[in-house]
Design a protein around this motif. Structure first.
Motif, PDB file in Angstrom:
ATOM      1  N   ALA A 569      29.645  39.957   5.466  1.00 14.65           N
ATOM      2  CA  ALA A 569      29.213  38.751   6.184  1.00 14.65           C
ATOM      3  C   ALA A 569      30.278  37.665   6.092  1.00 14.65           C
ATOM      4  N   ILE A 570      30.889  37.514   4.916  1.00 14.86           N
ATOM      5  CA  ILE A 570      31.960  36.526   4.745  1.00 14.86           C
ATOM      6  C   ILE A 570      33.109  36.822   5.709  1.00 14.86           C
ATOM      7  N   LEU A 571      33.495  38.092   5.783  1.00 13.51           N
ATOM      8  CA  LEU A 571      34.582  38.475   6.687  1.00 13.51           C
ATOM      9  C   LEU A 571      34.197  38.244   8.146  1.00 13.51           C
ATOM     10  N   SER A 572      32.967  38.539   8.497  1.00 12.23           N
ATOM     11  CA  SER A 572      32.508  38.326   9.860  1.00 12.23           C
ATOM     12  C   SER A 572      32.525  36.848  10.216  1.00 12.23           C
ATOM     13  N   ILE A 573      32.053  36.016   9.285  1.00  9.95           N
ATOM     14  CA  ILE A 573      31.994  34.570   9.530  1.00  9.95           C
ATOM     15  C   ILE A 573      33.398  33.979   9.647  1.00  9.95           C
ATOM     16  N   SER A 574      34.308  34.450   8.807  1.00 13.00           N
ATOM     17  CA  SER A 574      35.670  33.914   8.841  1.00 13.00           C
ATOM     18  C   SER A 574      36.444  34.370  10.065  1.00 13.00           C
ATOM     19  N   GLY A 575      35.929  35.400  10.742  1.00  9.25           N
ATOM     20  CA  GLY A 575      36.612  35.929  11.923  1.00  9.25           C
ATOM     21  C   GLY A 575      37.667  36.959  11.600  1.00  9.25           C
ATOM     22  N   LYS A 576      37.707  37.426  10.338  1.00  5.80           N
ATOM     23  CA  LYS A 576      38.757  38.351   9.909  1.00  5.80           C
ATOM     24  C   LYS A 576      38.306  39.812   9.839  1.00  5.80           C
ATOM     25  N   LEU A 577      37.033  40.091  10.024  1.00  3.92           N
ATOM     26  CA  LEU A 577      36.535  41.455   9.854  1.00  3.92           C
ATOM     27  C   LEU A 577      37.196  42.409  10.839  1.00  3.92           C
ATOM     28  N   GLU A 578      37.793  43.485  10.297  1.00 12.27           N
ATOM     29  CA  GLU A 578      38.426  44.498  11.139  1.00 12.27           C
ATOM     30  C   GLU A 578      37.396  45.555  11.534  1.00 12.27           C
ATOM     31  N   PRO A 579      37.344  45.958  12.793  1.00  9.72           N
ATOM     32  CA  PRO A 579      36.288  46.865  13.260  1.00  9.72           C
ATOM     33  C   PRO A 579      36.559  48.346  13.020  1.00  9.72           C
ATOM     34  N   GLN A 580      37.711  48.703  12.462  1.00  8.15           N
ATOM     35  CA  GLN A 580      38.061  50.122  12.313  1.00  8.15           C
ATOM     36  C   GLN A 580      36.998  50.875  11.525  1.00  8.15           C
ATOM     37  N   VAL A 581      36.546  52.003  12.064  1.00  5.19           N
ATOM     38  CA  VAL A 581      35.565  52.857  11.400  1.00  5.19           C
ATOM     39  C   VAL A 581      36.289  54.039  10.774  1.00  5.19           C
ATOM     40  N   GLY A 582      36.064  54.246   9.476  1.00 11.84           N
ATOM     41  CA  GLY A 582      36.689  55.368   8.785  1.00 11.84           C
ATOM     42  C   GLY A 582      38.077  55.031   8.280  1.00 11.84           C
ATOM     43  N   GLN A 653      39.955  27.258   9.688  1.00 15.57           N
ATOM     44  CA  GLN A 653      40.840  27.252  10.848  1.00 15.57           C
ATOM     45  C   GLN A 653      40.102  27.691  12.107  1.00 15.57           C
ATOM     46  N   ARG A 654      39.178  28.641  11.947  1.00 22.04           N
ATOM     47  CA  ARG A 654      38.385  29.090  13.095  1.00 22.04           C
ATOM     48  C   ARG A 654      37.561  27.940  13.665  1.00 22.04           C
ATOM     49  N   LEU A 655      36.973  27.140  12.801  1.00 22.04           N
ATOM     50  CA  LEU A 655      36.164  26.009  13.248  1.00 22.04           C
ATOM     51  C   LEU A 655      37.022  24.943  13.922  1.00 22.04           C
ATOM     52  N   ILE A 656      38.176  24.674  13.321  1.00 20.59           N
ATOM     53  CA  ILE A 656      39.073  23.654  13.876  1.00 20.59           C
ATOM     54  C   ILE A 656      39.612  24.086  15.237  1.00 20.59           C
ATOM     55  N   ASP A 657      39.944  25.380  15.368  1.00 21.05           N
ATOM     56  CA  ASP A 657      40.547  25.883  16.602  1.00 21.05           C
ATOM     57  C   ASP A 657      39.557  25.983  17.761  1.00 21.05           C
ATOM     58  N   ASN A 658      38.278  26.219  17.450  1.00 17.33           N
ATOM     59  CA  ASN A 658      37.321  26.530  18.511  1.00 17.33           C
ATOM     60  C   ASN A 658      36.504  25.351  19.005  1.00 17.33           C
ATOM     61  N   GLY A 699      42.169  20.906   4.462  1.00 18.54           N
ATOM     62  CA  GLY A 699      41.730  21.044   3.081  1.00 18.54           C
ATOM     63  C   GLY A 699      40.259  20.740   2.910  1.00 18.54           C
ATOM     64  N   ARG A 700      39.778  19.674   3.591  1.00 22.61           N
ATOM     65  CA  ARG A 700      38.366  19.321   3.511  1.00 22.61           C
ATOM     66  C   ARG A 700      37.489  20.418   4.117  1.00 22.61           C
ATOM     67  N   TRP A 701      37.909  20.925   5.275  1.00 26.33           N
ATOM     68  CA  TRP A 701      37.141  22.000   5.910  1.00 26.33           C
ATOM     69  C   TRP A 701      37.127  23.259   5.046  1.00 26.33           C
ATOM     70  N   THR A 702      38.238  23.539   4.368  1.00 26.69           N
ATOM     71  CA  THR A 702      38.287  24.718   3.490  1.00 26.69           C
ATOM     72  C   THR A 702      37.303  24.570   2.339  1.00 26.69           C
ATOM     73  N   GLN A 703      37.279  23.382   1.738  1.00 24.66           N
ATOM     74  CA  GLN A 703      36.321  23.157   0.654  1.00 24.66           C
ATOM     75  C   GLN A 703      34.883  23.253   1.166  1.00 24.66           C
TER      76      GLN A 703
END
Length: 718
Positions: A569-582, A653-658, A699-703
Motif C-alpha cells: 500500500a505504501i508503494l502504491s500510494i507513493s506511486g512507485k509500485l512496479e507492476p511486474q508479476v513474477g 513529490q507526487r502530491l506537489i507535481d499533480n 521537506g514539510r510535505w515529506t514529514q
C-alpha cells in the motif's frame, strides 16, 4: 469511530508500549511442542522412576512424579520440579544439565534435549495431561468406527438453510446460517457498510492493495444492482489477486530459499531458484486451478504429467523443504521425513500426524504405524535439482552441477517401506509398515503400489469423499476474510482442536465448494458478496456486550494489514509500485526495491528484519496464521528507515507535481491513503503544519507524508 486526526497520528508513536500475542495460537503451538519434544523424553527416560506406576511398584524416587502437570508443579522432596516461564529457577533443568542433580542417572541427554526443555518451560510449560477436555488414546484401543463419529471425520453434507426472522437480509446461503446463530443469541446484524468502506475492504482482501481514487469514484457512481459483483469479478481477474493470495499458501508450505544451518560458505543445500515455485503458485491461483488439482500437482506433477514438465516446478512444495547436512545419516533423514509428513498433515488435512512419530497419537486416532506409512512415501523420494534448460548436468545423473542452474523439486527413488522407530529412535526398529494412507480416513488403507506412492497419496487427499481437505481450505480462506476462522485451530481439526463456531455453515460451504469444481475464486465470490461480509465494523452496544469476541459475526471485524499489504500500500500510494508479476527475489527494505512484498527473499537462516519486525512467520515450519505484534520498533521503523523515508519523499513529490493548490494536494493525499477526503479539522491542522515553513515545502510535505504513513487508519481496514 476512531479519530485519525493529525495529533492522534503523532501520539501513536508514544502509545505503543508492548507486544500482543494471540493466546490460542501460542497454546496450540505449545501443546504440539510438548507432544513432539517433551512427552517422549519423559516417557522413555523419566517415568521408570517418577510416575504413578513407579509409585505402585515401590520404585518412586525422591517422592517426585513427572507423569502429570500437577505433579511437576508440586514436585517431590526437593520442592517443585519446574517454575513455568522461569527455566533458570526450575530444578528439572539443573538435573538435566547435571548441575546440582544428575538425571537421568544413566547419563546426560544432550544439549538439544536440555534446550527443548528450557524452551518448553519458557513457553509456560504447556501440558495437556491434566484436566484436558479429552482422554488420551491408549495403544491398541483405537476403535476406528467409533472414532469416525467425531465431527471432523464425518463427511460434510449440504444443509437446508435455517429458518430466520429477517430473511430479507440474506444475500448468499452463508447469511442464513450466520443470521440464525445471531438471532438465537438475541442479536441482529450491523448496518450495511458504507460503499466506500466496502470497496476498500474487498480490494485489500482480494488483491492486497488499496483501491485507486478512480476505482472509488467509479464505484460510487455505479448504482446498478450488480455493481458489487462486477467489482469482485474485476479484482479476481487481476494478476494482483494471485500475488496476494499466494502468500497464504507460501506460509503454509514453509517457503524459503535457504536452510537454517549453513556451514561457512557452503550453500549447496540452498535454493537459488525457489522463486520459480513461487511464480507457479501465483499463476495457478490466477488461473483458478481447481484446488484438488492444485494439491495433486504439488505432490505428484511428474507422475501425473510425465511427458509435460510445465507443472513439474510445483513439486517445490516438498522440494523446498528443510535439508540437513549428513544426509546419509538415517537420523538426519528421519527429521526430514517428519517435516514432509507434518506439512502434508497439518497443511492439507488439518491433522497433527507428526505427533505420532514417537508414540501413538495421544488424542487423535492416529497410530505410530500411520505416521511411518506416510513417512515411507517421502523416504521413497529424493530431492532433485533438475537442470534448467541449457544447464550442465552431472554424469549418470539428472542433477544440475550447480543449484544456481536448477529448479528444486523431488523425484522418486527406490521404494522403501519403513520400520517403526520405537519412541522415534532410529536405532530401535519395530515392525515394517507398508506405505499407505491414514486408517481413520481410509477404512481399507490398502498399501500404495505405484512407485513412491506420491500420486496415490495425492489422490487420497484430494478425494471429494475425504472429510477434511475441503473443510480445511474453506476454513483458511474464511479466516483471511473475517479475521477469525470457523475452526479456531486451522491446522488442527483433531480432538485438541477447536470445535467449529458454525458447523453447518462450514459443512455446507465445503460441500458446495467441491460441487463448484473446487474453485477458490467461487469461494471468494460467495464470501465477499454475502450480507455477512457487507456489514459495518461498528457493532451495536448490545453486540459488543453479548458477543465481544464477535463469534456470532454480528459485525465485520476491523483488521490490521499484514506486512505485505501495508508495504504494498505504501508503494502504491507513493506511486512507485512496479507492476511486474513474477521473477527473482528482492530485499523489501531496499529503498529502490519497488516490487510487491510477496517477492521478498525468504531466509530460514536469518529472516529479513523488516518482515520479522511486522510478524512474518518463521519459514522453518508450517504456519497456520500470522501473530499480531505491536512494538515501539515498528513506529521507529516508519519514522527512520531508509525505505520509508524514500517512499515519503516520492509521495511528497507526487502530491506537489499533480496538484497546484494546497487543498487539492490534501484531497489527493487522503484519497490515495484512506480513500476519502480529509475532515475539516484534519485539513486545518495540515495547513498549519505545511504552511509553517514555505522555504522548505518539499521537506514539510515529506514529514507530513510520514505522518500519514504512520497512522492507524492506513494500517487497518474497517
Amino acid at each position: 469511530m476512531l479519530d485519525f486526526s493529525v495529533p492522534r497520528q503523532f501520539a501513536c508513536v508514544g502509545l505503543i508500549l508492548g507486544i500482543t500475542l494471540s493466546p490460542c495460537f501460542a497454546d496450540d503451538a505449545g501443546l504440539e511442542f510438548f507432544e513432539r519434544k517433551i512427552r517422549p523424553v519423559l516417557v522413555e527416560k523419566c517415568y521408570a522412576c517418577h510416575s504413578a506406576k513407579a509409585a505402585a511398584d515401590g520404585e518412586l524416587k525422591g517422592s517426585l512424579r513427572l507423569d502429570t502437570r500437577q505433579a511437576l508443579l508440586v514436585g517431590g522432596d526437593s520442592g517443585p520440579a519446574i517454575v513455568p516461564k522461569k527455566p533458570d529457577e526450575s530444578p528439572l533443568i539443573e538435573a538435566l544439565d547435571y548441575t546440582t542433580y544428575e538425571m537421568p542417572p544413566s547419563g546426560p541427554l544432550g544439549e538439544q534435549v536440555v534446550s527443548d526443555f528450557r524452551k518448553w518451560i519458557e513457553m509456560g510449560a504447556p501440558d495437556p495431561r491434566d484436566g484436558g477436555k479429552v482422554d488420551p488414546v491408549a495403544k491398541n484401543e483405537i476403535n476406528f468406527d467409533a472414532a469416525r463419529e467425531f465431527w471432523s471425520f464425518q463427511p460434510p453434507t449440504r444443509h437446508t438453510e435455517p429458518v430466520v426472522q429477517h430473511k430479507s437480509w440474506i444475500e448468499r446461503p452463508i447469511d442464513a446460517f450466520v443470521l440464525r446463530r445471531m438471532e438465537d443469541a438475541g442479536l441482529s446484524p450491523s448496518d450495511t457498510a458504507e460503499r466506500r468502506t466496502w470497496l476498500r475492504r474487498v480490494t485489500f482482501d482480494l488483491t492486497g492493495l488499496p483501491p485507486s481514487p478512480q476505482d472509488v469514484e467509479r464505484f460510487l457512481k455505479d448504482h446498478s444492482a450488480d455493481a458489487k459483483s462486477r467489482v469482485v469479478e474485476r479484482l479476481l481477474a487481476s494478476p494482483q489477486y494471485g500475488e496476494h493470495w499466494a502468500k497464504m499458501w507460501l506460509d503454509l508450505m514453509r517457503y524459503a530459499e535457504d536452510q537454517a544451518h549453513i556451514v561457512g560458505n557452503n550453500r549447496s543445500l540452498c535454493y537459488p531458484n525457489a522463486y520459480l515455485y513461487r511464480d507457479w503458485v501465483i499463476e495457478a491461483l490466477n488461473d483458478d486451478v481447481p484446488y484438488d488439482r492444485f494439491i495433486k500437482l504439488q505432490l505428484a506433477a511428474d507422475l501425473l504429467e510425465p511427458d509435460d514438465d510445465r507443472n513439474h516446478v510445483a513439486l517445490g512444495f516438498i522440494g523446498l523443504g528443510p535439508k540437513y547436512y549428513r544426509r546419509n545419516s538415517l537420523e538426519v533423514m528421519a527429521d526430514e521425513w517428519e517435516d514432509r509428513v507434518d506439512v502434508v498433515g497439518r497443511g492439507l488435512l488439518g491433522l497433527t500426524v507428526a505427533c505420532a512419530r514417537c508414540h501413538d497419537h495421544k488424542y487423535d486416532p492416529i497410530e505410530t504405524e500411520d505416521y511411518y506409512a506416510l513417512a515411507g512415501v517421502f523416504a521413497s523420494t529424493r530431492m532433485l535439482n533438475r537442470p534448467l534448460k541449457n544447464a550442465k548436468k552431472s554424469e549418470k545423473s539428472k542433477q544440475a552441477k550447480s543449484p544456481d542452474d536448477s529448479m528444486h523439486i523431488i523425484a522418486d527413488a527406490p521404494t522403501k517401506d519403513l520400520n517403526v522407530f520405537i519412541r522415534g529412535d532410529v536405532k530401535k526398529k519395530g515392525p515394517t509398515v507398508p506405505r499407505r494412507f491414514l486408517q481413520i480416513l481410509d477404512p481399507e488403507a490398502k498399501p500404495f503400489a505405484s512407485q513412491s506412492g506420491r500420486l496415490e497419496l495425492a489422490e487420497a487427499i484430494a478425494d471429494p469423499n475425504n472429510p477434511l481437505t475441503a473443510r480445511v481450505i474453506v476454513n483458511r480462506i474464511w479466516a483471511r476474510h473475517f479475521g477469525t476462522p470457523i475452526v479456531d485451530t486451522p491446522s488442527n481439526f483433531g480432538k485438541l482442536g477447536s470445535e467449529p463456531s458454525h458447523p453447518q455453515l462450514l459443512d455446507d460451504l465445503a460441500t458446495r465448494f467441491v460441487e463448484h469444481g473446487w474453485s477458490l475464486k467461487w469461494l471468494h465470490r460467495e464470501i465477499t458478496l454475502s450480507a455477512t461480509y457487507g456489514q459495518s465494523s461498528l457493532g451495536t452496544e448490545k453486540s459488543l456486550e453479548v458477543d465481544p469476541a464477535n463469534v456470532y459475526l454480528s459485525r465485520m471485524p476491523r483488521q490490521r494489514l499484514s506486512i505485505e499489504q501495508w508495504r504494498d500500500a505504501i508503494l502504491s500510494i507513493s506511486g512507485k509500485l512496479e507492476p511486474q508479476v513474477g521473477g527473482t527475489s528482492i530485499d523489501p527494505q531496499d529503498p529502490t526495491a519497488a516490487r510487491r512484498t510477496v517477492y521478498s527473499e525468504i531466509s530460514r537462516l536469518e529472516l529479513n528484519s523488516m518482515l520479522a519486525l511486522f510478524g512474518h512467520p518463521d519459514p522453518n515450519t508450517h504456519s497456520e496464521r500470522r501473530i499480531q505484534t505491536t512494538t515501539p520498533l515498528q513506529k521507529l521503523f516508519v519514522l527512520n528507515s531508509p525505505f520509508m523515508v524514500a517512499q515519503a519523499e516520492a509521495f511528497a513529490q507526487r502530491l506537489i507535481d499533480n496538484r497546484k493548490d494546497l487543498d487539492s494536494q490534501l484531497d489527493l493525499a487522503y484519497r490515495l491513503c484512506f480513500n476519502r477526503l480529509p475532515h475539516e479539522a484534519e485539513r486545518s491542522l495540515a495547513k498549519q503544519f505545511l504552511q509553517s515553513d514555505e522555504d522548505d515545502a518539499v521537506g514539510r510535505w515529506t514529514q507530513y507524508a510520514q505522518i500519514l504513513f504512520a497512522s492507524n487508519e492506513l494500517q487497518f481496514v474497517d
